[in-house]
Design a protein around this motif. Structure first.
Motif, short mmCIF file in Angstrom:
data_model
loop_
_atom_site.label_atom_id
_atom_site.label_comp_id
_atom_site.label_asym_id
_atom_site.label_seq_id
_atom_site.Cartn_x
_atom_site.Cartn_y
_atom_site.Cartn_z
N PHE A 142 -10.27 -0.98 5.18
CA PHE A 142 -10.15 -2.12 4.29
C PHE A 142 -11.43 -2.95 4.38
CE2 PHE A 142 -6.00 -1.41 6.36
CZ PHE A 142 -5.29 -0.91 5.26
N ASP A 145 -8.70 -7.03 6.28
CA ASP A 145 -7.34 -6.83 6.77
C ASP A 145 -6.77 -8.21 7.10
OD1 ASP A 145 -4.99 -6.07 7.88
OD2 ASP A 145 -5.85 -4.60 9.26
N ARG A 169 -7.66 0.62 0.45
CA ARG A 169 -7.78 -0.39 -0.59
C ARG A 169 -8.76 -1.45 -0.09
NH1 ARG A 169 -2.61 -1.69 1.48
NH2 ARG A 169 -1.73 -0.12 0.11
N ASN A 172 -5.93 -5.75 2.54
CA ASN A 172 -4.59 -5.48 3.03
C ASN A 172 -3.97 -6.81 3.45
OD1 ASN A 172 -2.37 -3.92 3.92
ND2 ASN A 172 -3.11 -4.08 6.02
N SER A 199 -3.90 -5.55 -4.33
CA SER A 199 -2.48 -5.73 -4.57
C SER A 199 -2.30 -7.01 -5.37
CB SER A 199 -1.73 -5.84 -3.24
OG SER A 199 -2.08 -7.04 -2.57
#
Length: 880
Positions: A142, A145, A169, A172, A199
């Motif tokens: 990541f 994170d 991704r 996170n 996200s």
């Protein structure tokens, strides 16, 4: 005290590890007043174990650590820059803390053990960072994170570039509101394990984001934003459907480039708010094989450039099917689309799946290119084609199912007028099913069109007569009236046509034969024809009074310009054609450029440039009559014409022919050329400066009498820029020297029957080094002597691979070894093949025992056919 230290290329020989040296990086930490630093450390072992930068208070720095150089992100001009690319573990958080706390430009490469940038590299969230590049880091999962990190991250980040990494991704965990708030550019390339960029914990509004590029990230698949669905107590991913859901809001995004996600089905949710991408100007889509429909009405309005390439499933570009009348508010909106490029879309059926009439106008379209769209029946709906006031370039090529340029308008009763007021280039190629411009009654106008390239196929329709540019109304007319009306229509439709390029298949030639003589091409200056046949070229061009450049390639013409009294009279009255540049290529049946009578053909009297190539039936170029009239010729180039023997032929009434302006003369790969002219006259070239004579093995003499070349000082031996130059006092002497040098020292394949001049020297002493490169010698139907190769020749042929002797009645001996001196014995030849055929008087292969004189250790093939008198005991010598 030192304040500025710039040593970005000075550490290649400094101390490494515990090595002793007069200089070490550790000295830098003692420069307490230093505020500006630039260093490049190619070997991380040079770094001292104690922290190097902690005691420094740097305001500006450029620090490169690692042996692989990368440039900065784009045109970044930040003042605090750090690149880290190391192979073994290093505690970057503590070692580079003082730099990372204030870093503006960071490049992260191979950092062993690094799982994320934040917090592993910096717990403060890199709050000053503007540009971040991550490359070739196989352990990084990541960028951030944030499962336990709740602080703001990257509040000033403007550009993000991730390549060749194993990221899952970018982030996170939950992201605070101001994080990424300044982000403008996102680039992701070759990140095969990445399933989503963000996200939904990232705010869907990225007010400054204006460019997204995603290339070859197979697992990102259908979504740029990962969406979650609640099922019981578990969070699971929805089946991927679209890249942008209706919740996405990126109002300032200007550029979107996507390449490679083969499973992507759609870019946009059907209910996407048009304001979500209201500033999107450029969209490039490449190799997205799962997408079938591309653009919604909602995202069309401000798009300026659209490029779609190699999307195998795409069927529709502009999806207007779901547009409701109430959405348009009875007002036709204007799209800002300026450039549309469609390439390699095998299933594309519609550019517009619904006529955008009364919905959306495309008045700003200026460039349209469609290539290899094999399912496309037509390009434009009629309403679009009638309203393209800014279109200047239209190219349609290799669309196998295209039947018309414009689709039929529903409910149209009368003729339709299409006006393309600004089109300056029209290119239609390889459209085998194209029947007409529009499948109905119509007319077109192209008032500014200067260039038109049309390549037709064997389809039974006429170029103009069937309506490609709008002349269907003349089908019902007959006789001379149709020719007059057609001529006026052509002039009215394309009055400014300057350049016309046609590939003439059968249908084109039928039209040319029927209509072209009566059309006045008042402004046409450049004509390029390919596959012209069956019709005399003059019939097509005779009314092109402005024509200056003519290119003719691939056809069955035997003559370019005829010698006819009508043509001569028209030209002499000042109404004829005067070609300035003539290019003829691959006319295999061409015998004459222009016909000849008792006077020069006037059509070439203003000729300035002449280029001839690959005309295999042409034996000479021009007559002496025509040569005398070429007073303006500056360039003459003749290449790859295998039958041409001389350039100027015919009878001469004067003692001198002058090419007053000729500066460049090129003759290349003319295997039968023997001279420029065999006539007994003087040639004068007062301006000649550049002469190329290459691969003309028969060219022994330029001309019978000396050529006058006042300015010429060298002759190049080939067309290549690095070719050698030669000069031997005059042009004739230079040509003779080139010929003898080629024959004796460069020739690899020699057929003696083609060089009768060698008969006098073949059995005498040869020049030193003669025939040293010969690999093949052929003697066919030659009655030079009873012996083929005398000793003085044999000893020169050290590289000979093959000897062939056939159909020579006088030959009695192949190898004459008489005269071999003791010091010349033990001659070894590399010959591997010997062929002796149809030699009725051949008695011996050797004139005497070759042992100790001549040897053929590499001979593997001996062929003897029809040699009735041969003493076969000589053959046994080959076996010994």
């Amino acid at each position: 005290m030192l304040e500025v230290l710039l040593m970005d290329d000075s550490f290649s020989k400094w101390a490494v590890g515990d090595q002793q040296s007069t200089a070490s990086l550790a000295e830098i930490k003692d420069l307490r007043k230093l505020n500006t630093l630039a260093i490049n450390v190619p070997d991380q072992s040079m770094l001292p174990k104690e922290q190097l930068f902690e005691s420094l208070h740097l305001q500006r720095y450029e620090v490169f650590i690692g042996d692989e150089y990368w440039g900065r992100f784009g045109e970044s001009k930040t003042s605090r820059f750090l690149k880290l690319d190391v192979h073994t573990g290093i505690d970057t958080k503590h070692y580079f803390k003082s730099l990372l706390d204030h870093i503006e430009d960071l490049l992260v490469g191979r950092l062993a053990g690094l799982k994320n940038v934040v917090p592993d590299m910096n717990e403060k969230g890199l709050i000053e960072l503007k540009h971040l590049v991550v490359r070739r880091n196989r352990e990084l999962q990541f960028i951030a994170d944030l499962v336990e990190h709740k602080d703001m991250i990257f509040p000033k980040l403007e550009s993000l570039d991730v390549r060749y990494s194993n990221l899952v991704r970018l982030c996170n965990g939950s992201i605070t509101e101001r994080s990424f708030s300044k982000l403008k550019v996102v680039k992701v390339c070759l990140c095969d394990k990445m399933k989503s960029l963000f996200s939904l914990s990232l705010p869907t509004c990225l007010p400054h984001l204006n460019e997204i590029q995603v290339y070859d990230c197979d697992n990102i698949m259908e979504r740029l934003l990962q969406k979650k669905t609640q099922v019981g107590d578990d969070n699971i991913l929805d089946p991927p459907v679209v890249l942008f859901s209706h919740k996405v809001f990126i109002p300032n995004l200007e550029t979107l480039n996507i390449s490679g996600p083969s499973k992507l089905n759609k870019l946009w949710d059907q209910q996407l708010d048009g304001a979500s991408f209201r500033n999107l100007k450029t969209l490039n889509l490449i190799n997205c094989d799962g997408i079938s429909n591309l653009l919604l009405f909602n995202v069309l309005e401000n798009l300026e450039e659209l490029e779609v390439i190699s999307c195998k499933s795409l069927e529709v570009i502009f999806d207007l099917e779901g547009t409701r009348k109430e959405e348009t508010h009875d007002v036709v909106k204007s799209s800002h689309l300026r450039k549309l490029t469609l390439k390699r879309l095998p299933k594309l059926k519609h550019v517009w799946n619904k006529d955008p009439k009364k919905i959306l106008g495309f008045q700003f379209l200026s460039t349209i290119e469609a290539t290899k769209c094999d399912s496309l029946k037509y390009l434009f709906p009629a309403s679009v084609a009638k309203a393209l006031p800014r279109l200047h370039f239209l190219s349609i090529t290799d669309c196998g199912e295209l039947e018309s340029i414009v689709g039929r308008e529903e409910g149209a009763d009368g003729p339709i007028n299409f006006v393309f007021a600004r089109v300056t280039e029209l290119d239609l190629q390889r459209l085998p099913k194209l029947v007409s411009f529009y499948p109905g009654t119509y007319s077109t106008k192209w008032p500014l069109l200067p260039k038109f390239y049309y390549k037709s196929f064997n389809r039974s329709w006429n170029f103009f007569g069937s309506g490609l540019l709008g002349f269907e109304e003349f089908h019902c007319q007959k006789g001379h009236e149709v020719s007059i009306q057609l001529s006026l229509a052509v002039q009215k439709s394309i009055p400014m046509l300057r350049e016309l390029k046609l590939d003439c298949y059968k249908n084109m030639m039928a039209w040319i034969q029927r209509y072209s003589p009566d059309i006045c091409w008042n402004e046409l200056k450049i004509l390029k024809l390919k596959f012209f046949h069956d019709v005399p070229l003059w019939k097509f061009i005779q009314s092109m009074y402005a024509l200056e450049t003519l290119h003719v390639k691939c056809g069955s013409l035997e003559e370019i310009f005829p010698y006819e009294r009508e043509v001569i009279d028209i030209t002499q009255r000042g109404r004829g054609i005067y070609i300035k540049t003539l290019t003829i290529d691959r006319l295999s049946k061409l015998k004459h450029i222009c016909g000849e009578g008792n006077e020069p053909n006037p059509i070439l009297k203003r000729l300035e440039e002449l280029y001839i190539s690959k005309c295999s039936s042409l034996s000479n170029l021009i007559s002496s009559f025509t040569a005398k009239s070429l007073s303006r010729l500056t360039t003459m180039e003749i290449k790859e014409c295998k039958m041409i023997k001389e350039i100027v032929a015919g009878k001469v009434t004067d003692d001198e022919i002058t090419f007053r302006e000729l500066k460049t003369l090129t003759r290349h790969n003319l295997p039968r050329l023997e001279s420029f002219c065999s006539l007994n006259c003087v040639f004068n070239f007062p301006a000649l400066e550049n002469v190329v004579i290459g691969e003309c093995p028969k060219l022994k003499l330029f001309s019978k009498q000396a050529a006058i070349t006042t300015n010429l000082r060298s002759v190049k031996e080939s067309i290549w820029s690095d070719a050698k130059s030669h000069w031997e006092d005059d042009l004739n002497s230079t040509v003779q020297k080139l010929y003898t040098d080629k024959l004796y020292y460069e020739l690899e394949d020699l057929n003696l029957s083609e060089y009768p001049e060698l008969k006098q020297i073949w059995h005498t002493q040869l020049p030193n080094g003669a025939f040293c490169k010969l690999k093949t010698v052929t003697l066919s139907k030659c009655e030079w002597s009873s012996k083929v190769l005398h000793w003085n020749v044999l000893k020169c042929l050290v590289g000979l691979k093959e000897l062939k002797v056939e159909s020579c009645k006088s030959v009695e001996v192949v190898f004459d070894l008489e005269g071999a001196k003791d010091e010349e014995r033990d001659c070894v030849l590399a010959m591997s093949t010997l062929t002796l055929t149809s030699l009725p008087n051949l008695k011996h292969i050797w004139s005497k025992d070759p042992q100790g004189i001549l040897d053929f250790p590499e001979l593997t093939k001996l062929k003897l056919v029809d040699v009735p008198k041969l003493d076969h005991s000589s053959v046994e010598k080959f076996k010994q």
